[in-house]
Design an enzyme around this catalytic site. Structure first.
Site, PDB file in Angstrom:
ATOM      1  N   GLU A   1       0.808  -1.223   0.000  1.00  0.00           N
ATOM      2  CA  GLU A   1       0.000   0.000   0.000  1.00  0.00           C
ATOM      3  C   GLU A   1       0.838   1.269   0.000  1.00  0.00           C
ATOM      4  O   GLU A   1       0.494   2.250  -0.647  1.00  0.00           O
ATOM      5  CB  GLU A   1      -0.950   0.029   1.206  1.00  0.00           C
ATOM      6  CG  GLU A   1      -2.170  -0.877   1.088  1.00  0.00           C
ATOM      7  CD  GLU A   1      -1.929  -2.265   1.642  1.00  0.00           C
ATOM      8  OE1 GLU A   1      -0.769  -2.576   2.002  1.00  0.00           O
ATOM      9  OE2 GLU A   1      -2.900  -3.045   1.717  1.00  0.00           O
TER      10      GLU A   1
ATOM     11  N   HIS B   1     -10.943  -4.776  11.240  1.00  0.00           N
ATOM     12  CA  HIS B   1     -11.585  -4.768   9.923  1.00  0.00           C
ATOM     13  C   HIS B   1     -12.987  -4.163   9.971  1.00  0.00           C
ATOM     14  O   HIS B   1     -13.835  -4.478   9.138  1.00  0.00           O
ATOM     15  CB  HIS B   1     -11.709  -6.189   9.370  1.00  0.00           C
ATOM     16  CG  HIS B   1     -10.423  -6.782   8.903  1.00  0.00           C
ATOM     17  ND1 HIS B   1      -9.411  -7.132   9.757  1.00  0.00           N
ATOM     18  CD2 HIS B   1      -9.965  -7.076   7.656  1.00  0.00           C
ATOM     19  CE1 HIS B   1      -8.402  -7.646   9.057  1.00  0.00           C
ATOM     20  NE2 HIS B   1      -8.711  -7.616   7.793  1.00  0.00           N
TER      21      HIS B   1
HETATM   22  C1  TPP Z   1      -2.189  -4.143   4.921  1.00  0.00           C
HETATM   23  C2  TPP Z   1      -3.274  -5.040   4.414  1.00  0.00           C
HETATM   24  N1  TPP Z   1      -3.633  -4.937   3.116  1.00  0.00           N
HETATM   25  C3  TPP Z   1      -4.623  -5.732   2.628  1.00  0.00           C
HETATM   26  C4  TPP Z   1      -5.245  -6.637   3.433  1.00  0.00           C
HETATM   27  C5  TPP Z   1      -6.348  -7.512   2.875  1.00  0.00           C
HETATM   28  N2  TPP Z   1      -5.881  -8.886   2.740  1.00  0.00           N
HETATM   29  C6  TPP Z   1      -6.095  -9.780   3.727  1.00  0.00           C
HETATM   30  S1  TPP Z   1      -5.407 -11.251   3.400  1.00  0.00           S
HETATM   31  C7  TPP Z   1      -4.808 -10.725   1.927  1.00  0.00           C
HETATM   32  C8  TPP Z   1      -4.007 -11.653   1.080  1.00  0.00           C
HETATM   33  C9  TPP Z   1      -2.855 -12.193   1.815  1.00  0.00           C
HETATM   34  O1  TPP Z   1      -2.125 -13.052   1.028  1.00  0.00           O
HETATM   35  P1  TPP Z   1      -0.967 -13.929   1.634  1.00  0.00           P
HETATM   36  O2  TPP Z   1      -0.088 -13.079   2.491  1.00  0.00           O
HETATM   37  O3  TPP Z   1      -0.318 -14.627   0.508  1.00  0.00           O
HETATM   38  O4  TPP Z   1      -1.697 -14.932   2.612  1.00  0.00           O
HETATM   39  P2  TPP Z   1      -2.800 -16.028   2.245  1.00  0.00           P
HETATM   40  O5  TPP Z   1      -4.124 -15.350   2.362  1.00  0.00           O
HETATM   41  O6  TPP Z   1      -2.505 -16.523   0.881  1.00  0.00           O
HETATM   42  O7  TPP Z   1      -2.610 -17.069   3.298  1.00  0.00           O
HETATM   43  C10 TPP Z   1      -5.164  -9.395   1.703  1.00  0.00           C
HETATM   44  C11 TPP Z   1      -4.814  -8.618   0.501  1.00  0.00           C
HETATM   45  C12 TPP Z   1      -4.864  -6.688   4.792  1.00  0.00           C
HETATM   46  N3  TPP Z   1      -5.467  -7.519   5.654  1.00  0.00           N
HETATM   47  N4  TPP Z   1      -3.880  -5.894   5.242  1.00  0.00           N
END
Ligand code: TPP
Lengths: 311, 336
Positions: free
Chosen positions: B64, B132
């Site tokens: 971000e 959230h």
């Molecule tokens: C700073 C932030 N940006 C966006 C999100 C929304 N978000 C939650 S999980 C996620 C994807 C995370 O991917 P990864 O780290 O690969 O973990 P996975 O869900 O695949 O286990 C996103 C974009 C968040 N929680 N925090």
């Protein structure tokens, strides 16, 4: 682990849980490999997809499931919910903010330095988190200070709908370790033995003062990003074939049978036991009370300071 | 505008607003996590990547700070970026770029560097606990240089998104998760969404329900709750005016004072934290404009300075609802 998470999935479907839930079904080999390796004095900081890590850190199942089911008997009294599990006695915590677990683990690692003991800090994160500023800053500090930080990255190839290949400048995460003065290893995260070996090795090395280590474990999540996600962004054929042919649970089973370490009746008996245990747990949790609405303001301040609603 | 269409929800309305602006101005682009292939986790950018390609609708890493800062450079190059921060809560990781660059560059440059950026984000509580569920409009509003808006209906969502994209100012556009997930047929107001391009001014409050006895000033998802509360109160003979603020910065003082001159009673309903926020600002501003004698009562009802808890029973205890709004109106003395 699978049974526990399936109970959570049912909890969402049956509306016992009103928030979202992120499951790690398909990633159990990693969770299992982390189990039993750490001491209570070692810290583990996890993410939104945290159940398996909590189980691996020894967080007791009843309060954990009760928290996920939003009950007063939960680990956090129902204040945290599935994404925000805290078990201070076992130095286990989580965050719902991607990348947010890394600086916290850095703090645990520095605490070990300050105390002068040999505790390690483990951050378990997804592949998406390695693209945050928090990852780069924390890794650099850990490397510069040679702190006992082990970062386990569950690279399930996807951050919601964005594939890792599109989001990363490097093909692997392990190779980024060099830039931070850390060691990096990449292992097949479906293979329990390989992950366990790599994890134990990383923890031993960090404990011995070798500085930070990144363990990248490759895997695939079988469910949508959260329960209710339609998951239309992934190739359905690929998903099906991976679920059928690359299920770490089925693979481990086959291996146990093949090596003669267990036979069918024994595995069936274990299945039965686990099903009974988790089934009983769910029944117990469903009978637990919800938190008293009157207590909603509790815990805003640890001092007990309670500001009136106005200010 | 006669091409009226009833059947579109908030996420479709936002996507349609964006699509029309992107068609009209090739400098408009959308940047964020999951906005492309998936069309947004709530569907509010659905179809845009197909229509405009992966460069104008850019799926980003979870970075971000980088992509919000990118918007600053892009704006300096003449683009009009719409940056999606998936949930309002995540602004923390890139707030630096928001308040030090986006909000201040126009001022620091003596007006030479406008920041025509939309920060599009989803707020509101739908059971997702403390990290959230925030709306945070009070936080954004505190930072000078940002317009802050939060629509309550499909009609306004489309028109206000269009106006936000066209605005030369940075606009924080806060959608509400509950509204994004709500079916078109469940809205009690603002359901007529013209097919064509239109704007809803970013600085005009809207009287959604006229009444004589008390003004409920609110915004976003609480407008629907206030309307439900008004229906219940009408049975008791309390005639509630529901004022949808639509914009937090600026507040539409003409609209607000016009309503208060009529009702002389103000209840602010705010899903954001009560302390040091919208409610205090509104009540103080109303008194400044109308005088202590110009009002018979002021009161506020909102999220009581407590993070949003996970468990449903606790969540219901701290968030405003139709029932709690009705109670607050009764306690304000409007029925007497
Ligand atoms: C700073 C932030 N940006 C966006 C999100 C929304 N978000 C939650 S999980 C996620 C994807 C995370 O991917 P990864 O780290 O690969 O973990 P996975 O869900 O695949 O286990 C996103 C974009 C968040 N929680 N925090």
């Amino acid at each position: 682990m699978r049974e526990f998470e399936e109970a959570c999935a049912r909890g969402v479907a049956e509306r016992h849980i009103h928030g979202e839930v992120h499951l790690a079904i398909g990633q159990e080999a990693i969770g299992a490999a982390l189990a039993g390796v750490l001491r209570d004095s070692d810290a583990m900081v996890s993410t939104h997809r945290n159940h398996l890590h909590a189980i691996a850190k020894g967080v007791p199942l009843h309060p954990m499931l009760a928290e996920i089911f939003e009950r007063a008997t939960g680990l956090c009294g129902g204040f945290g919910g599935h994404m925000h599990l805290f078990d201070p006695a076992r130095r286990f915590s989580t965050t719902g903010i991607v990348g947010g677990s890394l600086p916290v683990a850095l703090g645990h690692a520095y605490a070990a330095r300050l105390r002068g003991d040999d505790a390690v800090a483990v951050a378990v994160v997804g592949d998406g988190s390695v693209n945050t500023g928090g990852f780069a800053e924390s890794m650099n500090m850990a490397g510069a200070m040679k702190l006992p930080l082990v970062v386990v990255v569950e690279n399930n190839e996807w951050a919601i709908s964005v594939p890792f290949s599109q989001a990363s400048a490097t093909a692997t995460i392990a190779e980024r370790a060099a830039a931070f003065g850390a060691r990096g290893v990449r292992v097949d995260g479906l293979d329990y033995e390989r992950v366990r070996e790599a994890f134990i090795d990383a923890v031993d090395s960090a404990r011995a003062g070798g500085g930070p280590v990144i363990v990248e474990a490759t895997c695939y999540r079988f469910r949508g990003h959260y329960e209710g996600d339609l998951d239309l962004y992934r190739d359905q054929g690929d998903k099906e074939s991976r679920r059928e042919q690359r299920d770490p649970l089925a693979m481990a089973r086959a291996e146990l049978l093949e090596s003669g370490a267990a036979d069918e009746p024994e595995l069936a008996r274990i299945d039965e036991e686990v099903r009974a245990e988790i089934g009983g747990l769910v029944q117990r949790v469903l009978a637990d009370p919800f938190p008293d609405p009157e207590t909603a303001r509790r815990h805003v301040f640890a001092s007990g300071l309670d500001l009136p609603a106005g200010v | 505008m006669d091409a009226i269409r009833q059947n579109i929800n908030v996420s479709q309305a936002v996507a349609e607003g964006l699509r029309l602006e992107m068609e009209a101005d090739e400098h408009v682009l959308v940047i964020g996590e999951d906005v492309g292939r998936q069309g947004g986790v709530f569907g509010s950018t659905r179809g845009l990547q197909k229509a405009f390609g992966a460069e104008r609708v850019l799926d980003t890493p979870i970075s971000e700070m980088a992509f919000t800062g990118m918007a600053v450079g892009l704006a300096m190059e003449g683009y009009r970026p719409v940056v999606e921060i998936m949930f309002a809560d995540f602004i923390g990781v890139c707030l630096e770029q928001v308040f030090n660059a986006i909000a201040k560059n126009p001022y620091m440059s003596g007006g030479a560097t406008p920041m025509p950026i939309v920060i599009k984000t989803a707020g509101g509580a739908i059971g997702s606990a403390a990290q959230h569920s925030q709306t945070l409009w009070g936080l954004y509003a505190h930072l000078p240089g940002l317009r802050v808006v939060a629509p309550s209906s499909p009609h306004d969502s489309k028109g206000m998104m269009a106006a936000a994209v066209q605005s030369p100012d940075p606009v924080v556009f806060i959608e509400h998760k509950g509204l994004l997930l709500k079916k078109a047929s469940s809205f009690s107001h603002g359901t007529d969404v013209p097919r064509e391009r239109y704007t809803v001014p970013l600085d005009r409050a809207h009287v959604v329900r006229e009444g004589r006895d008390v003004t409920i000033a609110t915004l976003s998802a609480s407008v629907g709750d206030a309307l439900d509360a008004a229906e219940a109160l009408a049975l008791d003979g309390i005639d509630v005016e529901v004022l949808d603020l639509r914009s937090v910065v600026p507040l539409d003082w003409d609209g607000i004072t016009a309503s208060l001159r009529k009702t002389r009673r103000l209840l602010v309903v705010d899903e954001d934290y009560l302390g040091f926020g919208l409610s205090g600002e509104l009540i103080t501003g109303a008194i400044e404009r109308l005088g202590l004698d110009g009002l018979d009562s002021v009161s506020r009802h909102g999220l009581a300075n407590v993070p949003v808890p996970a468990s449903k029973t606790l969540e219901q205890a701290v968030l405003p609802s139709a029932a709690s709004i009705a109670r607050a109106v009764r306690e304000s003395g409007a029925g007497r």
